[in-house]
Design an enzyme around this catalytic site. Structure first.
Site, PDB file in Angstrom:
ATOM      1  N   PRO A 215      -8.269  13.102   2.220  1.00 32.61           N
ATOM      2  CA  PRO A 215      -8.758  13.263   3.597  1.00 32.61           C
ATOM      3  C   PRO A 215      -7.696  13.714   4.600  1.00 32.61           C
ATOM      4  CG  PRO A 215      -8.533  10.947   3.058  1.00 32.61           C
ATOM      5  CD  PRO A 215      -8.266  11.696   1.798  1.00 32.61           C
ATOM      6  N   PHE A 216      -6.423  13.680   4.229  1.00 27.11           N
ATOM      7  CA  PHE A 216      -5.369  14.038   5.175  1.00 27.11           C
ATOM      8  C   PHE A 216      -4.410  15.069   4.579  1.00 27.11           C
ATOM      9  CE2 PHE A 216      -6.772   9.744   6.258  1.00 27.11           C
ATOM     10  CZ  PHE A 216      -7.206   9.967   7.559  1.00 27.11           C
ATOM     11  N   GLU A 233      -3.732   8.924   3.347  1.00 26.85           N
ATOM     12  CA  GLU A 233      -3.556   7.816   4.308  1.00 26.85           C
ATOM     13  C   GLU A 233      -3.346   8.286   5.742  1.00 26.85           C
ATOM     14  OE1 GLU A 233      -0.781   3.778   4.872  1.00 26.85           O
ATOM     15  OE2 GLU A 233      -0.409   5.152   3.200  1.00 26.85           O
ATOM     16  N   LYS A 249      -2.579  -0.049   0.764  1.00 28.60           N
ATOM     17  CA  LYS A 249      -1.762  -0.826  -0.172  1.00 28.60           C
ATOM     18  C   LYS A 249      -2.704  -1.358  -1.241  1.00 28.60           C
ATOM     19  CE  LYS A 249       2.537  -0.724   0.423  1.00 28.60           C
ATOM     20  NZ  LYS A 249       2.389   0.715   0.312  1.00 28.60           N
TER      21      LYS A 249
END
Length: 429
Positions: A215-216, A233, A249
């Protein structure tokens, strides 16, 4: 200051590839892609910023103050990155480890040309000085073939900075610090690298993105320095008066067999060690956000949600807060940087131990890349699952890490690092 034009795009997926390839003619470019990953806080499906009108680059001293002045003076869209080693600007810390890349610690630019894509809606924002080039540029973009010419070196000799034996010894030392109570969690990383390397950054980025579809995702070019990122993230986002942090995490494998795969995901969600990693960082993030938050506004919106990506399953938490309108954007970032998911807790002690045990300067790895808007919002990812390339130094680098807690088994942590390195090794070999 900017001319805005809105259009409909028939084939957004093809258009994104064309945009990326078109961007290569410019000295500066940042392409961000959500890969249509279903998530709550997405503003755009893709963004491209190219061709610096103004820029700022600096090393550690007064970096955040310089960025504050630049952002408040321009009051425009700004794109760029913050390296992990800006920790030395916020705390009495140093970075003495080897650096084969030599990127500036901080770089941002004000693009002349900006493209914002959401579903099939495209908004083009050009500075007035070049708004007469929109039509010509669109014609160029639509005529570009959506594939790049493969010229990457197929004989890259990828080396590992820390051997398995050394890794186990170093993690054992970190566990000794935990047992003494110096820290209770730290993110320990190791570098993979290739010297005398020549790659085609576009080709490698496209392959990495295809393997991971995160997504990033980010493709960044600053002359001869490149970041090819498949990050899953988010570091930090500001949306009006809301701050959003989404630390990752906790990791488990994906399996081709659906039953086995679901078992892995459910096992991750209930794993005591993986959950404890995440919860410790959530506590750290809550504390960091409270330094700029309106009183009583910090809350955990989601704790240890299990999410699936093409390569792995992850535990993701979402922590939010509210800020007053007069709060400087750089203050919000400075008081939370570097992100807890890449440091540990307590943060300063963890960073000191990390510096002693790691053998490579992190630089842009485990820093953040993203943008500021003219409306005083911002959005930044965490630079992980990323390949860094210095064309000038002919040096390729990628690093991976895992969270070390009292429940960690060094050999298992090493296996997790190799799992995270898999996609990057694959596209480079």
């Amino acid at each position: 200051m900017r001319t805005s034009i809105k259009l409909q795009i028939k084939n957004p997926i093809q258009f994104k590839k064309q945009l990326l390839n078109w961007s290569q003619q410019f000295r500066e470019a940042l392409f961000l892609d959500s890969n249509n990953y279903d998530q709550k806080y997405t503003s755009f499906d893709a963004v491209l910023a190219v061709d610096a009108f103004t820029s700022i680059k600096t090393d550690e001293i007064n970096a955040f103050e310089d960025l504050k002045q630049y952002q408040q003076t321009t009051r425009d869209w700004l794109f760029g990155y913050l390296s992990y080693d800006l920790k030395n600007d916020t705390e009495a810390l140093k970075s003495k480890n080897f650096d084969g890349l030599n990127f500036p610690e901080l770089f941002f630019f004000q693009p002349k040309k900006l493209f914002l894509l959401k579903e099939n809606q495209l908004e083009i924002k050009y500075l007035n000085m070049c708004d007469d080039e929109v039509e010509e540029d669109l014609d160029e973009i639509h005529q570009i073939a959506d594939c790049s010419t493969p010229v990457s070196d197929r004989n890259l000799q990828i080396q590992q900075r820390i051997s398995e034996e050394e890794y186990v010894l170093k993690v054992s030392k970190m566990l000794e610090h935990i047992q003494r109570g110096d820290i209770y969690e730290a993110n320990f990383c190791m570098e993979f690298f290739a010297e005398n390397a020549t790659i085609n950054p576009i080709e490698i980025y496209q392959k990495l993105n295809e393997i991971s579809e995160p997504p990033f995702a980010a493709y960044f070019k600053n002359h001869k320095q490149f970041l090819l990122s498949a990050s899953p993230e988010r570091y930090l986002k500001k949306e009006n008066d809301t701050i959003i942090s989404q630390p990752i995490k906790g990791t488990s494998k994906r399996f081709l067999d659906e039953v086995e795969d679901e078992k892995s995901k459910l096992g991750l969600a209930s794993n005591e060690k993986e959950r404890s990693e995440n919860i410790m960082i959530v506590d750290l993030v809550r504390n960091d956000l409270s330094r700029t938050a309106s009183k009583g506004s910090v809350e955990v919106e989601e704790l240890c949600g299990a999410y699936s990506f093409k390569q792995v399953h992850h535990l993701i938490s979402t922590v939010i807060s509210k800020v007053e309108s007069d709060k400087a954007l750089t203050e919000i970032i400075k008081t939370t940087f570097p992100m807890g998911s890449m440091t540990g807790a307590p943060k300063i002690a963890a960073m000191q131990i990390i510096e002693d045990l790691e053998e490579t300067k992190r630089g842009l790895y485990s820093g953040a890349i993203g943008y500021f808007t003219p409306e005083n919002d911002f959005d930044f990812n965490v630079v992980i699952r990323s390949i860094l390339y210095s064309q000038q130094n002919n040096y390729v680098s990628f690093s991976v890490g895992s969270a070390i807690t009292s429940l960690s088994i060094p050999e298992k942590e090493y296996e997790e690092c190799l799992l995270k390195a898999k996609a990057m090794r694959e596209v480079l070999s």
